[in-house]
Motif scaffolding. Structure first.
Motif, mmCIF file in Angstrom:
data_model
loop_
_atom_site.group_PDB
_atom_site.id
_atom_site.type_symbol
_atom_site.label_atom_id
_atom_site.label_comp_id
_atom_site.label_asym_id
_atom_site.label_seq_id
_atom_site.Cartn_x
_atom_site.Cartn_y
_atom_site.Cartn_z
ATOM 1 N N TYR A 157 5.142 0.777 0.680
ATOM 2 C CA TYR A 157 4.667 1.989 1.345
ATOM 3 C C TYR A 157 3.476 2.610 0.636
ATOM 4 O O TYR A 157 2.532 3.078 1.250
ATOM 5 C CB TYR A 157 5.795 3.023 1.441
ATOM 6 C CG TYR A 157 5.378 4.221 2.247
ATOM 7 C CD1 TYR A 157 5.312 4.151 3.632
ATOM 8 C CD2 TYR A 157 5.003 5.401 1.616
ATOM 9 C CE1 TYR A 157 4.886 5.227 4.377
ATOM 10 C CE2 TYR A 157 4.576 6.486 2.361
ATOM 11 C CZ TYR A 157 4.519 6.402 3.731
ATOM 12 O OH TYR A 157 4.098 7.461 4.479
ATOM 13 N N GLN A 201 3.469 0.509 7.743
ATOM 14 C CA GLN A 201 3.969 0.803 6.398
ATOM 15 C C GLN A 201 5.378 1.374 6.452
ATOM 16 O O GLN A 201 6.264 0.977 5.700
ATOM 17 C CB GLN A 201 3.059 1.836 5.721
ATOM 18 C CG GLN A 201 1.742 1.288 5.196
ATOM 19 C CD GLN A 201 0.972 2.365 4.451
ATOM 20 O OE1 GLN A 201 0.953 3.527 4.861
ATOM 21 N NE2 GLN A 201 0.334 1.998 3.361
ATOM 22 N N LYS A 202 5.574 2.350 7.366
ATOM 23 C CA LYS A 202 6.878 3.004 7.467
ATOM 24 C C LYS A 202 7.969 2.023 7.890
ATOM 25 O O LYS A 202 9.066 2.029 7.321
ATOM 26 C CB LYS A 202 6.815 4.170 8.474
ATOM 27 C CG LYS A 202 6.288 5.449 7.849
ATOM 28 C CD LYS A 202 5.855 6.462 8.884
ATOM 29 C CE LYS A 202 7.000 7.224 9.502
ATOM 30 N NZ LYS A 202 6.497 8.397 10.306
ATOM 31 N N HIS A 217 8.763 -0.342 5.042
ATOM 32 C CA HIS A 217 9.479 0.437 4.030
ATOM 33 C C HIS A 217 10.954 0.575 4.430
ATOM 34 O O HIS A 217 11.857 0.324 3.621
ATOM 35 C CB HIS A 217 8.806 1.810 3.924
ATOM 36 C CG HIS A 217 9.357 2.741 2.891
ATOM 37 N ND1 HIS A 217 9.144 2.573 1.539
ATOM 38 C CD2 HIS A 217 10.095 3.871 3.002
ATOM 39 C CE1 HIS A 217 9.723 3.564 0.875
ATOM 40 N NE2 HIS A 217 10.321 4.367 1.737
#
Lengths: 195, 195
Positions: free
Chosen positions: A47, A57-58, A61
């Motif tokens: 992230y 990214q989220k 993650h």
């Protein structure tokens, strides 16, 4: 690599379904480090330090943390299975107390993160207020997980009465490597903002 | 308080000059926590969370850390003295390795801080570049010191073969309290910027 050398060369190998209780136990350190702590660190760095669209990214993650939970559950199960085979009591040691505490809080943090940052219920202002707690809570959980790993290795080494054997040195270097992994992830996340 | 109940009620008390080797040993956990870890946490919070003139904050921060070094040296000495009395080997365990590593790096960090932020040699730009490393380095050292305390308590409890006795529970709660102290200091320092 040090963990695998320890478990495969010195400690009879890994097998969750084996009749040899030691091989069942060995799944525990392997999955708790490689499955839980390592994945957790990778998810944090994915992230903070890998450039990509925010949404990607989220999701990565969240997904790597989910893998960490699943592998963590199998790893915890291996420890209970070993105790049952050997007729040992569960959950008396410091290692087990912080381990179970860390894992439970980790699952809560994952659910908190999912509902706050992935689902659409929260406003941007709520997210901005929750973010520092989520970030620092995650750092604390990595810190607790590393402490748990170190107490586990300390317990095993003391229980086996290891002193100056090469296995004792290997375990110490393995623990130092885990500690350095935790520190590196923590620093890459906290110093990220200054880079 | 938990530490004192453990050492005074369950473990024969504290005395660095005693003929009873156990009483010499007991000085080690007492000074390493109360003298080293606790002082280190207080020094960090004194700088970040107590309002005062910058110069006063810096001097107190440096001075409490200096007290931590002095008491830490006496505490380390107690462990070596105990080993010598009992004819035990030194420095084979994971606890000793991370402990000595942490203490040595702590002394280096103190000297680095003194020369960079207290003496007049460094320019403001140098200080600004060094500050995040000093802050995060300090957080890492508190983290390592807490890990060391936990491995020490784990080693002692495993070595004494404690299971479900009240002493075992006391040691576990003591370790949890030390872990929570480390986490609280870390959070008060890292979330300080958002307050």
């Amino acid at each position: 690599m040090l963990l695998l050398v320890w478990l495969l060369h010195y400690r009879e190998g890994l097998d969750l379904d084996s009749y040899n209780a030691n091989r069942v136990f060995n799944v525990h350190p392997f999955l708790m480090f490689f499955g839980f702590i390592f994945m957790m660190g990778e998810a944090m760095m994915a992230y903070k330090t890998v450039g990509a669209e925010r949404k990607v990214q989220k999701s990565i993650h969240m997904f790597i943390h989910f893998v960490a939970i699943v592998l963590g559950i199998v790893g915890l199960n291996a420890a209970f299975k070993f105790h049952e085979r050997r007729g040992l009591t569960n959950l008396y040691s410091l290692h087990s107390w912080i381990g179970i505490g860390t894992f439970s809080l980790f699952c809560l943090q994952w659910l908190f993160g999912l509902s706050m940052f992935m689902l659409s219920g929260a406003t941007n202002e709520m997210r901005a207020r929750a973010a520092p707690w989520h970030v620092n809570g995650g750092r604390v959980l990595l810190y607790m997980a590393t402490c748990t790993a170190l107490t586990g290795l300390m317990e095993k080494a003391t229980y086996m009465g290891l002193h100056h054997q090469s296995e004792a040195r290997l375990i110490n270097f393995l623990a130092l490597a885990i500690l350095l992994f935790g520190i590196s992830v923590d620093l890459s996340v906290s110093l990220g903002r200054y880079a």
